[in-house]
Design an enzyme around this catalytic site. Sequence first.
Site, PDB file in Angstrom:
ATOM      1  N   CYS A  26       0.720  -1.288  -0.136  1.00 20.35           N
ATOM      2  CA  CYS A  26      -0.024   0.627   0.248  1.00 20.35           C
ATOM      3  C   CYS A  26       0.968   1.253   0.384  1.00 20.35           C
ATOM      4  O   CYS A  26       1.921   1.303  -0.417  1.00 20.35           O
ATOM      5  CB  CYS A  26      -0.735   0.164   1.148  1.00 20.35           C
ATOM      6  SG  CYS A  26      -0.019  -0.054   2.934  1.00 20.35           S
ATOM      7  N   HIS A 543      -4.887  -9.293  32.504  1.00 18.16           N
ATOM      8  CA  HIS A 543      -5.762  -9.480  31.856  1.00 18.16           C
ATOM      9  C   HIS A 543      -6.609 -11.019  31.194  1.00 18.16           C
ATOM     10  O   HIS A 543      -5.593 -11.200  30.135  1.00 18.16           O
ATOM     11  CB  HIS A 543      -5.540  -8.590  30.362  1.00 18.16           C
ATOM     12  CG  HIS A 543      -6.501  -8.265  29.093  1.00 18.16           C
ATOM     13  ND1 HIS A 543      -7.499  -9.347  29.191  1.00 18.16           N
ATOM     14  CD2 HIS A 543      -7.603  -7.119  29.119  1.00 18.16           C
ATOM     15  CE1 HIS A 543      -8.595  -7.931  27.920  1.00 18.16           C
ATOM     16  NE2 HIS A 543      -8.484  -7.150  28.613  1.00 18.16           N
TER      17      HIS A 543
END
Length: 621
Positions: A26, A543
Amino acid sequence: MNYKDLAQTIINQVGGEDNIQGLTHCATRLRFNLKDDQKPSEEILKSTPGIMGVVNKGGQYQIIIGSDVGNVYKEITNQTQLTNEQPNEEDDRGRVAKIIDTITGIFTPILPAITAAGMLKAVLSLLVVFNVLTAESQSYQILNFMADAAFYFLPILLAASSAQKFKTNMYLAMMLGGILLHPNFVGMVTAVKESGEGIFLFGLPISPVTYSSSVIPIILSVWFMSYVEPIADRISPKAIKFFSKPLITIFVVGTVALVALGPLGYIISETISSGIQALENVSPWVVPLLIGAFSPLFVATGTHYGLVPIGINNRMTTGYDTVIYPGMLASNVSQGAAAIGVGIKSKDSTIKQLAFSAGLTGLFGITEPALYGVNLRFKTPLYAAMIGGGFGGLFMGIMRVKNFSGGSPGLLTLPSYIGDDTLSHLINAGIGAAISIVITLVVTLVLYKDPAEKTEEKNTVPNEKPTHNFSSAEIKAPMTGALKSLKEVNDGMFSEEILGQGVAIEPTEDTVVAPFDGVVTAIFDTKHAIGLTSKDGIELLIHVGIDTVKLNGQGYQYQVVKGQEVQVGETLINFDRAFIQAQGYQVITPIVITNSAEVGDVLAANEGPIVSGQQIIKVIG
């Protein structure tokens, strides 16, 4: 930069040509599809001059190069037998990753044409607004159809890129796009709309819909063709296959496209557009605010291209986009402003030079140099950019700023906000960009602490005692399992160390215990995570699982409350691994020091089996 040597290094360090299934690029990134994404030598790649960063996300292994990416890509293809086509092999990527990879592969190749058309439209609007041309002049009409070409024939452009992605014949796909756009079909649609009659092919009804500037119908049709073409190949006699295979393919797919897939794609496009318009009517500021604030995280994980088709679809169906591109404009200029703020405040000449050059390209719409070279590196500029981008997106959402022609969101594409025979959208877009830049710059100057200043403070105030003594602080394993690097966590917030440094554990038991003596400082309604602060002042986040917030607390149970003092080894959370995994979620648990910038060097134990209570992190203050 020696592109030839850099290309050779990249090929070798991603595992060699044999490990590469496909390659595209890109504006700033090489996007590899690898057979084994564990083979690349990531640390070597990151330390190689000319490479700004590495991201393994969205089904692609992405290497951030910057504006020289085209030259590096060319050298890689010169040195290998690679093309941007990828073999038709199954892999173990997740469904979401495959979707993102497909969207990126389809839309990335056509962006130059869309950008050129959009900017030409913007220039034309300026010429009309300032009375250089009139809408009746031949010059205006010629420039207008030149700009309209990419939008009107968008199905043909998408047919080509979709064919490459779905591994089917590009020229038959482009013919399919031509079928949807043929003047005779458009004429028939116009006639039946006036007469109220229908269009039929061998008794099959064809919806009276035009597909110029459409996005979804052609993608669905080419995807369907990728299944029909192999069948046509198998049933065609070898003697006449050259004729029969394309005949069967285009007849079947063309018919299905006109009768079913085209109308279905049209309905999907209109539904998306109607949904966004409904959201605008209720809370027009929500999406631009979120995109303005969180786009850096999308860019960091390489998933931001998933938003581009939404903006394109909005412009194709309603003529403008009020949610995606305005939010991205606010985010991009904020990234540039944050880097420039670092350049202003830093006393290090190397950092100054990098920050100013990266900041300038960020203001113009290419943010990877600023994001990876400066903002993620120093953390506080990233937070400043998210704050400034959020405020800028909020303003543009409230003002319902419209983008009419796309382009890479930045100061250079501000003319793409000219339309509706008014400059009001351009003016408000400029104000929104200014808000983002000013707020980001101010917050960066306040939050950013230059490494040189930290050294001076240590030298000038040698007797000042730190608020906390982090020296040789230890963190023990809060669970039993396999110790892993944060880079193996499938979430950019952790793998890119945006929240801080640390480790991860793949648990083999269902209990989280205290890793040190301290206090519970954060609990959550969803019970999937817990925040602790040690007596040394270390702030730790545990977490349990990835995206498990979506379980809304199912499978988790706290054994402590906020503010409670805990001792090392004391039970904090019980969770049900089997249940969580059965719901489709990973249980790998990041353990992150959220104030890493304050504590000094973080030394992690080697990866491998770990037992609860064993040391996993040592802090050298």
